[in-house]
Enzyme design. Structure first.
Site, PDB file in Angstrom:
ATOM      1  CG  ASN A 183       3.414   8.136   6.510  1.00 38.91           C
ATOM      2  OD1 ASN A 183       4.039   7.918   5.378  1.00 38.91           O
ATOM      3  ND2 ASN A 183       3.028   9.177   6.750  1.00 38.91           N
ATOM      4  N   GLY A 216       1.424   5.295   0.664  1.00 38.00           N
ATOM      5  CA  GLY A 216       1.122   6.362   1.367  1.00 38.00           C
ATOM      6  C   GLY A 216       0.570   5.919   2.995  1.00 38.00           C
ATOM      7  CB  ILE A 261      -1.063  -0.033   0.982  1.00 38.79           C
ATOM      8  CG1 ILE A 261      -1.897   1.401   1.435  1.00 38.79           C
ATOM      9  CG2 ILE A 261      -0.284  -0.468   2.419  1.00 38.79           C
ATOM     10  CD1 ILE A 261      -2.999   1.125   2.101  1.00 38.79           C
ATOM     11  CE1 TYR A 307      -6.746  14.874  -4.527  1.00 39.19           C
ATOM     12  CE2 TYR A 307      -8.980  15.705  -4.350  1.00 39.19           C
ATOM     13  CZ  TYR A 307      -7.946  14.814  -4.196  1.00 39.19           C
ATOM     14  OH  TYR A 307      -8.177  13.874  -3.320  1.00 39.19           O
TER      15      TYR A 307
HETATM   16  N1  LIG Z   1      -9.543  12.435   3.441  1.00 40.30           N
HETATM   17  C1  LIG Z   1     -10.299  12.521   2.539  1.00 40.30           C
HETATM   18  O1  LIG Z   1     -11.539  13.146   2.928  1.00 40.30           O
HETATM   19  C2  LIG Z   1     -10.150  11.989   0.979  1.00 40.30           C
HETATM   20  C3  LIG Z   1     -11.333  12.533   0.249  1.00 40.30           C
HETATM   21  C4  LIG Z   1     -11.125  11.946  -1.300  1.00 40.30           C
HETATM   22  C5  LIG Z   1     -10.100  11.147  -1.500  1.00 40.30           C
HETATM   23  N2  LIG Z   1      -9.066  10.934  -0.520  1.00 40.30           N
HETATM   24  C6  LIG Z   1      -8.080  10.124  -0.943  1.00 40.30           C
HETATM   25  O2  LIG Z   1      -7.550   9.166  -0.078  1.00 40.30           O
HETATM   26  C7  LIG Z   1      -6.261   8.766  -0.234  1.00 40.30           C
HETATM   27  C8  LIG Z   1      -5.373   8.855   1.211  1.00 40.30           C
HETATM   28  O3  LIG Z   1      -5.574   9.999   1.579  1.00 40.30           O
HETATM   29  P1  LIG Z   1      -5.802  10.619   3.052  1.00 40.30           P
HETATM   30  O4  LIG Z   1      -6.801  11.411   3.176  1.00 40.30           O
HETATM   31  O5  LIG Z   1      -5.567   9.308   4.057  1.00 40.30           O
HETATM   32  O6  LIG Z   1      -4.543  11.702   3.288  1.00 40.30           O
HETATM   33  P2  LIG Z   1      -3.009  11.803   4.096  1.00 40.30           P
HETATM   34  O7  LIG Z   1      -3.550  11.467   5.303  1.00 40.30           O
HETATM   35  O8  LIG Z   1      -2.473  12.843   3.853  1.00 40.30           O
HETATM   36  O9  LIG Z   1      -2.474  10.369   3.725  1.00 40.30           O
HETATM   37  C9  LIG Z   1      -1.820  10.339   2.255  1.00 40.30           C
HETATM   38  C10 LIG Z   1      -0.618   9.651   2.135  1.00 40.30           C
HETATM   39  O10 LIG Z   1      -0.081   9.777   1.047  1.00 40.30           O
HETATM   40  C11 LIG Z   1       1.415  10.035   1.369  1.00 40.30           C
HETATM   41  N3  LIG Z   1       2.211  10.629   0.207  1.00 40.30           N
HETATM   42  C12 LIG Z   1       1.937  12.001  -0.199  1.00 40.30           C
HETATM   43  N4  LIG Z   1       2.898  12.202  -1.324  1.00 40.30           N
HETATM   44  C13 LIG Z   1       3.482  11.064  -1.532  1.00 40.30           C
HETATM   45  C14 LIG Z   1       4.475  10.766  -2.343  1.00 40.30           C
HETATM   46  N5  LIG Z   1       5.199  11.740  -3.169  1.00 40.30           N
HETATM   47  N6  LIG Z   1       5.356   9.636  -2.258  1.00 40.30           N
HETATM   48  C15 LIG Z   1       4.516   8.625  -1.489  1.00 40.30           C
HETATM   49  N7  LIG Z   1       3.578   8.953  -0.420  1.00 40.30           N
HETATM   50  C16 LIG Z   1       3.249  10.227  -0.594  1.00 40.30           C
HETATM   51  C17 LIG Z   1       1.586  10.744   2.631  1.00 40.30           C
HETATM   52  O11 LIG Z   1       2.867  10.696   3.122  1.00 40.30           O
HETATM   53  P3  LIG Z   1       3.525  11.928   3.907  1.00 40.30           P
HETATM   54  O12 LIG Z   1       2.990  11.804   5.391  1.00 40.30           O
HETATM   55  O13 LIG Z   1       5.053  11.625   3.864  1.00 40.30           O
HETATM   56  O14 LIG Z   1       3.105  13.310   3.318  1.00 40.30           O
HETATM   57  C18 LIG Z   1       0.601   9.996   3.328  1.00 40.30           C
HETATM   58  O15 LIG Z   1       1.125   8.741   4.080  1.00 40.30           O
HETATM   59  C19 LIG Z   1      -5.738   9.849  -1.170  1.00 40.30           C
HETATM   60  O16 LIG Z   1      -5.491   8.962  -2.668  1.00 40.30           O
HETATM   61  C20 LIG Z   1      -6.765  10.660  -1.382  1.00 40.30           C
HETATM   62  O17 LIG Z   1      -6.740  11.278  -2.599  1.00 40.30           O
HETATM   63  C21 LIG Z   1      -9.141  11.352   0.791  1.00 40.30           C
END
Ligand SMILES: NC(=O)c1ccc[n+]([C@@H]2O[C@H](COP(=O)([O-])OP(=O)(O)OC[C@H]3O[C@@H](n4cnc5c(N)ncnc54)[C@H](OP(=O)(O)O)[C@@H]3O)[C@@H](O)[C@H]2O)c1
Length: 316
Positions: free
Chosen positions: A31, A29, A27, A186
């Protein structure tokens, strides 16, 4: 209104999973946010989880938390990989191929969102398209044979945000040099991820390979996705949504990707996620898949453009 989909009133929940002993999930991202929670849910069922993360200290902390919850013998590890850097994706994929003999699912979860000002990756891509689409496009291609040998699957984590932009790929200016807009860009990157998945399904069907591809979204989930790189208006509207209770927990946000990684009875040409008000939260089941996502010409063109951009030709 009660959910009338295949998983009934409660929608899909991890209770559907029996045991994942002997299964391996990779998986990106993981962390933080939904990726971290997905790792927790998979580990709780006895799986092995390999995270592909860019940050070593955050990864050490995440692994420490998971081991304190599941014990030192929990099968969780990470490989350093930055989706924004194609050479890092290649290096990370090579490590996976040497260390992970079997992949039941590759979950394309990592992402950046709503970056306020245009930024380019080292490879020259607009950063959201670069990380969210091109990074995963290359990674999936490099790991495809291993996934095929494993009769595994690819899970693409998209976003309801794919509907808020142009509803099309801006092929004549993929870096948005002339009209950069954080949300629209985005949106395009998450649309591109979906188009990649549906085109890949077509290619797999023609070649009759034993790989499945599923697409989902996490609704609105309380994670660190909207961070300081987003503009003030985006951060403000997100914090209001959270204060109003419109965003669910990151754990619930992980259900769709865990479902797509583990559940047997899913459709491929479909789009799964929370089905409540505006798909922000609610029972996890099948959501409406909009026709603009399946525009055949755009799917074919995006695939060709992406192969050229990342200098990788899929063997399909
Ligand atoms: N949260 C929401 O409401 C929401 C809504 C729609 C879609 N999503 C989708 O859900 C998924 C997970 O996002 P999340 O909401 O859980 O956000 P998050 O907590 O910011 O998690 C995103 C993860 O992606 C990693 N990442 C970012 N840039 C990267 C890179 N260049 N290389 C490797 N890893 C990278 C981040 O690592 P770092 O910690 O190092 O930055 C983090 O672990 C994403 O695909 C997002 O588009 C989320």
């Amino acid at each position: 209104m009660a959910n009338t989909g295949q998983f009934g009133a409660t929608g899909w929940t991890p209770k559907q999973i029996d045991s994942l002993k002997g299964k391996t999930y990779v998986i990106t991202g993981a962390n933080s946010g939904t990726g971290f929670q997905a790792s927790r849910l998979l580990l709780a069922k006895g799986a092995r989880v390999v995270m592909l993360n860019r940050n070593t200290s955050k990864s050490d902390i995440a692994i420490g938390q998971l081991k304190s919850e599941f014990g030192d013998t929990a099968q969780v590890s990470y490989i350093v990989m930055d989706l924004a850097v194609l050479s890092s994706v290649r290096h990370g994929a090579a490590q996976i191929l040497s260390l992970v003999p079997h992949i039941d699912a590759l979950i394309c979860n990592g992402a950046i969102a709503q970056i306020a000002k245009q930024q380019l990756t080292v490879d020259g891509f607009e950063s959201q398209l670069g990380v969210n689409h091109y990074g995963h496009f290359l990674l999936c291609g490099l790991l495809f044979d291993r996934i095929e040998q494993s009769q595994g699957r690819i899970v693409v984590v998209s976003s309801e945000g794919h509907k808020i932009g142009l509803r099309a790929i801006q092929f004549n200016d993929l870096n948005w040099d002339n009209n950069y807009h954080p949300n629209k860009v985005y949106s395009q990157s998450k649309l591109a991820q979906m188009m990649f998945a549906y085109e890949l399904q077509k290619k797999i069907a023609v070649s009759k390979k034993p790989v499945k591809v599923y697409v989902c979204h996490p609704g609105a989930s309380k994670t660190s996705l909207i961070r300081s790189s987003a503009n003030i208006a985006t951060r403000l509207s997100w914090s209001i949504m959270v204060k109003l209770g419109l965003a669910q927990s990151a754990e619930k946000g992980a259900y769709p990707e865990v479902m797509c990684a583990t559940e047997e009875n899913l459709k491929q040409r479909a789009y799964y996620g929370p089905t409540g008000m505006m798909n922000f939260s609610g029972p996890v089941d099948e959501c409406k898949l909009e026709s603009f996502v399946l525009d055949d010409d755009a799917l074919t063109k995006l695939w060709a453009v992406s192969e050229q951009a990342v200098a990788f030709n899929w063997s399909l």
